[in-house]
Enzyme design. Structure first.
Site, mmCIF file in Angstrom:
data_model
loop_
_atom_site.group_PDB
_atom_site.id
_atom_site.type_symbol
_atom_site.label_atom_id
_atom_site.label_comp_id
_atom_site.label_asym_id
_atom_site.label_seq_id
_atom_site.Cartn_x
_atom_site.Cartn_y
_atom_site.Cartn_z
ATOM 1 N N LYS A 269 0.928 -1.312 -0.302
ATOM 2 C CA LYS A 269 -0.200 -0.257 0.204
ATOM 3 C C LYS A 269 0.872 1.032 0.017
ATOM 4 C CE LYS A 269 -3.700 -0.207 2.606
ATOM 5 N NZ LYS A 269 -4.984 0.155 3.134
ATOM 6 N N ASN B 210 -23.711 5.902 14.759
ATOM 7 C CA ASN B 210 -23.608 4.538 14.190
ATOM 8 C C ASN B 210 -25.097 4.488 14.206
ATOM 9 O OD1 ASN B 210 -21.944 6.132 12.301
ATOM 10 N ND2 ASN B 210 -19.925 3.955 12.517
ATOM 11 N N ALA C 15 -35.722 3.417 1.522
ATOM 12 C CA ALA C 15 -35.884 1.376 2.377
ATOM 13 C C ALA C 15 -35.464 0.871 0.914
ATOM 14 C CB ALA C 15 -37.572 1.229 2.147
ATOM 15 N N CYS D 71 -18.744 -0.387 8.661
ATOM 16 C CA CYS D 71 -19.062 0.969 9.439
ATOM 17 C C CYS D 71 -20.117 -0.228 10.662
ATOM 18 C CB CYS D 71 -18.673 1.872 9.115
ATOM 19 S SG CYS D 71 -17.182 2.856 9.189
ATOM 20 N N LYS E 249 -21.766 0.888 -1.531
ATOM 21 C CA LYS E 249 -22.843 2.014 -1.414
ATOM 22 C C LYS E 249 -21.882 2.384 -3.234
ATOM 23 C CE LYS E 249 -20.883 5.491 1.073
ATOM 24 N NZ LYS E 249 -20.669 6.347 2.228
HETATM 25 N N1 LIG Z 1 -14.313 3.481 6.708
HETATM 26 C C1 LIG Z 1 -15.226 4.143 7.222
HETATM 27 O O1 LIG Z 1 -15.889 4.716 6.476
HETATM 28 C C2 LIG Z 1 -14.557 4.361 8.734
HETATM 29 C C3 LIG Z 1 -15.543 5.818 8.665
HETATM 30 C C4 LIG Z 1 -15.406 6.272 9.726
HETATM 31 C C5 LIG Z 1 -13.869 5.211 11.022
HETATM 32 N N2 LIG Z 1 -14.163 4.003 10.184
HETATM 33 C C6 LIG Z 1 -13.315 3.374 11.317
HETATM 34 O O2 LIG Z 1 -11.602 4.240 11.329
HETATM 35 C C7 LIG Z 1 -10.986 2.990 11.577
HETATM 36 C C8 LIG Z 1 -10.148 2.000 10.166
HETATM 37 O O3 LIG Z 1 -10.921 2.069 8.789
HETATM 38 P P1 LIG Z 1 -10.578 1.878 8.655
HETATM 39 O O4 LIG Z 1 -12.010 1.503 6.453
HETATM 40 O O5 LIG Z 1 -9.900 2.893 7.340
HETATM 41 O O6 LIG Z 1 -9.557 0.934 7.801
HETATM 42 P P2 LIG Z 1 -8.803 0.548 6.100
HETATM 43 O O7 LIG Z 1 -8.087 -1.254 6.935
HETATM 44 O O8 LIG Z 1 -9.142 0.547 5.808
HETATM 45 O O9 LIG Z 1 -6.996 0.238 7.258
HETATM 46 C C9 LIG Z 1 -6.599 0.483 8.561
HETATM 47 C C10 LIG Z 1 -5.307 0.020 7.891
HETATM 48 O O10 LIG Z 1 -4.457 -0.219 9.364
HETATM 49 C C11 LIG Z 1 -3.330 -0.371 9.074
HETATM 50 N N3 LIG Z 1 -2.807 -1.167 10.271
HETATM 51 C C12 LIG Z 1 -3.517 -2.307 10.652
HETATM 52 N N4 LIG Z 1 -2.577 -2.619 11.935
HETATM 53 C C13 LIG Z 1 -1.159 -1.813 11.385
HETATM 54 C C14 LIG Z 1 -0.138 -1.715 12.197
HETATM 55 N N5 LIG Z 1 0.255 -2.387 14.029
HETATM 56 N N6 LIG Z 1 0.859 -0.924 12.545
HETATM 57 C C15 LIG Z 1 0.047 0.378 11.150
HETATM 58 N N7 LIG Z 1 -0.543 0.287 10.337
HETATM 59 C C16 LIG Z 1 -1.439 -0.836 10.384
HETATM 60 C C17 LIG Z 1 -3.775 -1.511 8.022
HETATM 61 O O11 LIG Z 1 -2.339 -2.211 7.188
HETATM 62 C C18 LIG Z 1 -5.137 -1.210 7.013
HETATM 63 O O12 LIG Z 1 -4.416 0.058 6.104
HETATM 64 C C19 LIG Z 1 -12.202 1.468 11.670
HETATM 65 O O13 LIG Z 1 -11.859 1.056 13.691
HETATM 66 C C20 LIG Z 1 -13.262 1.908 11.152
HETATM 67 O O14 LIG Z 1 -14.134 1.822 12.487
HETATM 68 C C21 LIG Z 1 -14.172 3.916 9.846
#
Ligand SMILES: NC(=O)c1ccc[n+]([C@@H]2O[C@H](COP(=O)([O-])OP(=O)(O)OC[C@H]3O[C@@H](n4cnc5c(N)ncnc54)[C@H](O)[C@@H]3O)[C@@H](O)[C@H]2O)c1
Length: 430
Positions: free
Chosen positions: A35, A208, A252, A260, A320
């Protein structure tokens, strides 16, 4: 300010790019080397409107960089945002192993004061666990603080949401942490709500869960409309005009998916149970959501009678519109159910083909909606892409074996579809 992001996924990358755009010096790190290599070559690992130009512009301006070392992240940022995933465990509770691993890593590399802010969605009281872990593994003379700064962005409009949020929630234990986070968000014009850490964590889960509840409510009302012969679009429009309720998240359809809502509702239910409260309302929200997709599959069966060996065009794979994210996508769940029943599915999505192909090899992937619809006994609208609203329906009809559309997102106009000669079914509309 120098800011580090650990976890460069949907949230980390968007947050990093937007903070850089507002003038901060941001280092985004991730353990996924591929990545980071992609990002360093100027390629985006995800599709999100506006993200690529924002990232490239800020890299060029020297405000945004990428790395793979959490040690570098700890050295760089005065604030370190934890943006790692918090996926569900089999019992619905949140898997916090990535949070714990990052907290331990941060502790091991601490050399001077750092503010560690949770941006990942976590159950209430995770902050105090993070604090305990860092306290235990850090060099004892180094000071640090933990804060909660939940993220509310929506995929598909993540840049707009991050640049212009409804509110910025800051959960802190001290004036010092508040001052630092206020400085981070000073260039953003949004109301700032300062709370204690646990309340900030709960604001995210409760928000949420509430939004998911609105969707399930609309889906239940949609079923009543279908049984009674009323129109759910008109009903929810009328309901949403009440300022106490609001129009959002009242459509609906086939239910909510994505990375999430399903996991956050389950995790909120699980932590409530752990704390001693039976949040049965949330189980019902989940049940109605699952039922929405079962009812849609039944609708397909009602239309085709026998699904086995029928050719079905699936329009949409992402959970979505405007994203390539297929995590917990209802479109994919429905496709799997139909494949299980013997259907031959031909799918098209404007952005999610590559990700879907990597996760499911039992269907045909097509480069256009017309290619997907070729020879189809029915076409299903499974994702609310604008592109599907603007299809050349004359062409679509010509290539289909039978002009039947089942619209799981109430995206198309029933009158117009019938005028065009389609058998058209949607959700909760006569
Ligand atoms: N995606 C959304 O729309 C959204 C919105 C609000 C909140 N969140 C929250 O944010 C958080 C992240 O969501 P996301 O969708 O970005 O997830 P994601 O899976 O896209 O990204 C998470 C990243 O963290 C990296 N990672 C994991 N362990 C690691 C470590 N030890 N060191 C370094 N990097 C590490 C992974 O490789 C990955 O790239 C979650 O808790 C999610 O619930 C997500």
């Amino acid at each position: 300010m120098k800011i580090s992001i650990i976890g460069t996924g949907y949230v980390g990358l968007t947050t990093g790019a937007c903070l850089a755009e507002r003038g901060h010096a941001v280092l985004c790190v991730d353990q996924d080397r591929e990545k980071i290599a992609l990002l360093r070559r100027g390629k985006m690992p995800i599709f999100e409107p506006g993200l690529e130009s924002l990232v490239k512009g800020n890299v060029r301006a020297g405000r945004l960089s990428f790395g793979t070392s959490n040690k570098d992240a700890v050295a760089h940022g005065k604030v370190i945002f934890m943006c790692v995933a918090t996926p569900p465990r089999p019992d619905g509770s949140a898997d916090l192993s990535a949070i714990e691993a990052v907290a331990r890593d941060i502790a091991g590399h601490l050399k001077e004061f750092r503010l560690v802010a949770e941006k990942s969605t976590v159950p209430v009281a995770t902050g105090s666990r993070v604090k305990d872990v860092i306290s235990k593994y850090r060099p004892q003379h180094v000071d640090f603080e933990v804060a909660s700064n939940p993220e509310f962005l929506r995929e598909g409009c993540a840049i707009e949401d991050t640049m212009n949020p409804d509110r910025i929630v800051i959960g802190v234990e001290s004036k010092r942490a508040e001052t630092i986070l206020r400085e981070v968000y000073k260039p953003f014009k949004a109301p700032v709500l300062v709370t204690d850490i646990m309340s900030a964590e709960l604001i995210k889960h409760a928000s949420n869960a509430f939004l998911a509840m609105k969707i399930s409510f609309a889906n239940a009302v949609g079923q009543i409309c279908e049984l009674a012969g009323a129109n759910v679009v008109e009903v929810t429009r009328g309901v949403g005009m009440d300022r106490r309720i609001g129009p959002g998240f009242l459509n609906a359809g086939i239910g909510y998916g994505g990375s999430c809502f399903p996991k956050d509702v389950a995790a909120f239910e699980a932590i409530s149970r752990e704390l001693g409260y039976d949040f049965s309302l949330l189980r019902e929200v989940q049940r109605v959501n699952e039922k929405a997709r079962d009812l849609f599959v039944k609708k397909v069966e009602r239309e085709l009678w026998i699904v086995k060996d029928k050719t079905i065009a699936a329009l949409g794979l992402s959970f979505k519109a405007n994203t390539d994210d297929i995590r917990e996508s209802v479109a994919i769940k429905i496709i799997r159910m139909l494949v299980e029943k013997g259907a031959k599915v031909r799918a098209y999505d404007p952005q999610a083909l590559a990700k879907a192909r990597a996760s499911m090899n039992t269907i045909a992937y097509c480069r256009s909606p017309y290619e997907a619809a070729r020879g189809a006994d029915a076409a299903l609208v499974l994702t609310d892409w604008e592109e599907f609203r603007a299809l050349d329906f004359g062409r679509l009809k010509k290539v289909m074996a039978h002009p039947t559309i089942l619209d799981g997102r109430n995206l198309l106009d029933p009158g117009k579809m019938r005028e065009l000669g389609f058998t058209y079914r949607s959700i909760g509309r006569p």
